[in-house]
Design a protein around this motif. Structure first.
Motif, mmCIF file in Angstrom:
data_model
loop_
_atom_site.group_PDB
_atom_site.id
_atom_site.type_symbol
_atom_site.label_atom_id
_atom_site.label_comp_id
_atom_site.label_asym_id
_atom_site.label_seq_id
_atom_site.Cartn_x
_atom_site.Cartn_y
_atom_site.Cartn_z
ATOM 1 N N GLY A 106 0.715 -1.275 -0.181
ATOM 2 C CA GLY A 106 0.028 -0.055 0.176
ATOM 3 C C GLY A 106 0.743 1.347 0.060
ATOM 4 N N ASP A 136 -5.039 -6.566 8.668
ATOM 5 C CA ASP A 136 -5.270 -7.455 7.665
ATOM 6 C C ASP A 136 -4.281 -8.710 7.701
ATOM 7 O OD1 ASP A 136 -2.972 -6.003 7.134
ATOM 8 O OD2 ASP A 136 -3.380 -6.004 4.978
ATOM 9 N N ARG A 188 -0.792 -3.414 10.865
ATOM 10 C CA ARG A 188 -1.286 -4.671 10.266
ATOM 11 C C ARG A 188 -1.812 -5.802 11.040
ATOM 12 N NH1 ARG A 188 0.378 -2.666 5.023
ATOM 13 N NH2 ARG A 188 -1.172 -4.092 4.108
ATOM 14 N N PRO A 206 -3.976 -0.043 4.631
ATOM 15 C CA PRO A 206 -4.541 -1.366 5.271
ATOM 16 C C PRO A 206 -4.283 -1.246 6.721
ATOM 17 C CG PRO A 206 -3.385 -1.479 3.012
ATOM 18 C CD PRO A 206 -3.048 -0.051 3.622
ATOM 19 N N TYR A 207 -5.306 -2.005 7.422
ATOM 20 C CA TYR A 207 -4.880 -2.133 8.924
ATOM 21 C C TYR A 207 -5.698 -3.766 9.383
ATOM 22 C CZ TYR A 207 -9.757 -0.310 9.210
ATOM 23 O OH TYR A 207 -11.104 -0.291 8.934
ATOM 24 N N ASP A 261 -6.456 5.880 4.948
ATOM 25 C CA ASP A 261 -7.083 4.690 4.250
ATOM 26 C C ASP A 261 -6.029 3.607 3.986
ATOM 27 O OD1 ASP A 261 -5.482 5.871 2.407
ATOM 28 O OD2 ASP A 261 -7.046 6.077 0.799
ATOM 29 N N ARG A 270 -6.133 0.200 13.815
ATOM 30 C CA ARG A 270 -5.759 1.444 13.749
ATOM 31 C C ARG A 270 -5.516 2.071 14.826
ATOM 32 N NH1 ARG A 270 -10.513 3.766 10.019
ATOM 33 N NH2 ARG A 270 -11.552 2.562 11.317
ATOM 34 N N GLN A 324 -5.081 -11.886 6.469
ATOM 35 C CA GLN A 324 -5.641 -12.125 5.206
ATOM 36 C C GLN A 324 -4.413 -12.002 4.043
ATOM 37 O OE1 GLN A 324 -7.599 -9.879 7.200
ATOM 38 N NE2 GLN A 324 -8.709 -11.843 7.671
ATOM 39 N N GLN A 325 -3.122 -11.643 4.712
ATOM 40 C CA GLN A 325 -2.169 -11.413 3.682
ATOM 41 C C GLN A 325 -1.832 -12.894 3.019
ATOM 42 O OE1 GLN A 325 -0.029 -8.804 2.922
ATOM 43 N NE2 GLN A 325 -1.609 -7.711 3.912
#
Length: 502
Positions: free
Chosen positions: A21, A486, A101, A483-484, A481, A105, A489-490
């Motif tokens: 990102g 996640d 990550r 990514p956070y 905005d 946040r 999901q990586q």
């Protein structure tokens, strides 16, 4: 042929960063050797031991050296956790983007806030700790005002070096590493061979440092020498966007920093301990500066002057490395619009490849701390105490986020992985860190006012409270905005053949 390989790696690294990102702006000029040197000079065995040796010896006697072994093993667990995280998320700023990550946040913002305040305090503490050596080197009596002036001078020089760019920073880190080796191994060996006054049995002799209480309490107070020593390895990851092939190289640099830095620090502490003539004079306060006494006695005035010069290079390189780490965190915060003046602090110099205003902030705030130290008695120990507890709190916030992510299904996918040992290492690192935080903050000065006695925990509480209040009012965590949360999901990015603890 070599240029082609470098270009390919750089292209892959830029693509990897884009997949996370972000656009690549830093130059990847930092080699594996320079990255290790940056972490090593941040951890700085010479600075850590020379700054706290007299305080810890007075509090706990020679057995305080065992705190280095305990803290080293505990922080190695933390370094293994960080290596796994940075391998998957090789982003500038270290603990902030990792927490973002792994958790989310709000958690990330508070992690970065605590770490940043502790970093600023650490920069101030190291600069302030250099003052007595500046006084000895130049030849004047160290006092309150002269110590502040010396500390500000160290800050100014380190800032100027950092403004010269990543390549100069890398070269300066290597020079600092060489100074550390001289200050640790050469001086330490000379002391043990030619100026040894004690045998190894003193390492189990408290010399009455427990006074009328328990030695456990005295040892915990003296263990500041261990907990203050073993951070700095995370700086290898703070500059992740300036290192080629960071997923492989940075975890290796982190481990080397612990192994080599820890061994060097223990050796320095051992050499100094065995060179003390009268432990009781240190414990009862008659000898308030055992390091200067040892160096002058062993090397004479001229020799001691040369050794102190080498030590000062170590202090300068440590401040420089700390500033580099702090400025990258400020920049990472600012480019995600997570801090005040983000537009200014996220500006990037494409001439020097550094974030200039983030660097400037990493000089100004520590300078304010140094100046503010004039209103407190025992300022150095209190600065070091808050620095250590703040760093450890931020570390444990990342470790906890890692444990939580694992329970939610995160499977680390970088080039470096802990495999089946992952959860066990994570839990061990978390347990160690929580105990260390209690030990660091526990009151050490019962004769002063209660608020002064509890100042480490109080200052940590104020920093966290202010951070929570700012987050509630300004809501900075909602501005980006990026990514956070996640991690789980990586997609897998690292080859399975690299998934090992080694």
């Amino acid at each position: 042929m070599n240029n082609h390989v470098d270009h390919s790696v750089g292209g892959d690294d830029a693509a990897r960063l884009e997949s996370l990102g972000y656009k690549s702006e830093f130059r990847r000029d930092m080699s594996l050797w320079a990255n290790f040197a940056l972490g090593f000079t941040y951890l700085s065995p010479v600075v850590g031991i020379y700054t706290v040796f007299g305080i810890s010896l007075a509090l706990g006697g020679p057995p305080m050296i065992w705190a280095l072994l305990i803290a080293g093993l505990g922080q190695l667990l933390v370094a293994l956790v960080f290596g796994e995280v940075v391998s998957q998320f090789p982003l500038a700023g270290g603990v902030y983007p990792w927490a973002r990550r792994l958790y989310g946040r709000k958690w990330a913002w508070l992690t970065g806030w605590v770490y940043l305040m502790a970093l600023f305090s650490t920069i101030a503490g190291v600069a302030y700790g250099a003052a007595p050596y500046v006084a000895s080197f130049v030849g004047f009596e160290a006092g309150l005002y002269s110590s502040v002036i010396c500390a500000l001078g160290i800050l100014a020089i380190a800032t100027a070096i950092n403004f010269m760019g990543t390549k100069v920073l890398a070269q300066a880190a290597i020079i600092g590493f060489l100074a550390e080796i001289i200050g640790a191994l050469v001086v330490g060996t000379y002391l043990i061979v030619f100026h040894r006054h004690q045998d190894f049995s003193v390492l189990l002799n408290t010399f009455g440092s427990e006074k009328d209480g328990s030695y456990l309490a005295a040892f915990c107070a003296a263990s500041l020498i261990g907990v203050f020593q073993y951070y700095g390895f995370e700086a290898c990851g703070d500059v992740a966007e300036e290192v080629p092939d960071p997923g492989r190289r940075i975890p290796k640099s982190m481990r080397r920093t612990i192994y080599i830095g820890g061994a060097a620090a223990t050796f320095v502490c051992l050499a100094l301990t065995l060179s003390v003539v009268d432990f009781r004079a240190v414990i009862d306060g008659t000898n308030t500066d055992p390091v200067a006494t040892i160096l002058t006695s062993a090397f004479g005035p001229i020799g001691a002057w040369g050794v102190i010069g080498v030590v000062l290079i170590s202090f300068l390189s440590c401040v420089m490395s700390l500033q580099a780490a702090a400025s990258r965190l400020v920049y990472a915060y600012a480019r995600d619009r997570m801090i005040f003046c983000s537009g200014l602090l996220s500006k990037f110099s494409h001439e020097k490849f550094v974030p200039p205003y983030a660097l400037l902030l990493s000089a100004v705030v520590p300078a304010i701390v140094v100046i503010g130290s004039m209103i407190s008695t025992g300022a150095l120990m209190k600065i070091i105490g808050f620095s250590s507890v703040g760093i450890y709190i931020a570390f444990q916030m990342v470790v906890y986020a890692s444990v939580r992510a694992r329970f939610k299904g995160w499977k680390p996918s970088g080039e470096y992985q802990l495999g089946k040992w992952g959860m066990l290492v994570n839990l061990g690192a978390l347990a160690y860190g929580l105990v260390a935080i209690i030990v660091i903050g526990w009151p050490r000065t019962p004769d002063v006012a209660w608020y002064d006695n509890w100042i480490v925990f109080l200052s940590a509480g104020v920093v966290i409270g202010v951070g929570l209040l700012y987050m509630a009012i300004a809501r900075p965590h909602l501005r980006s905005d990026a990514p956070y949360g996640d991690a789980a999901q990586q997609p897998l990015t690292g080859p399975s053949s690299e998934r090992s603890l080694a």
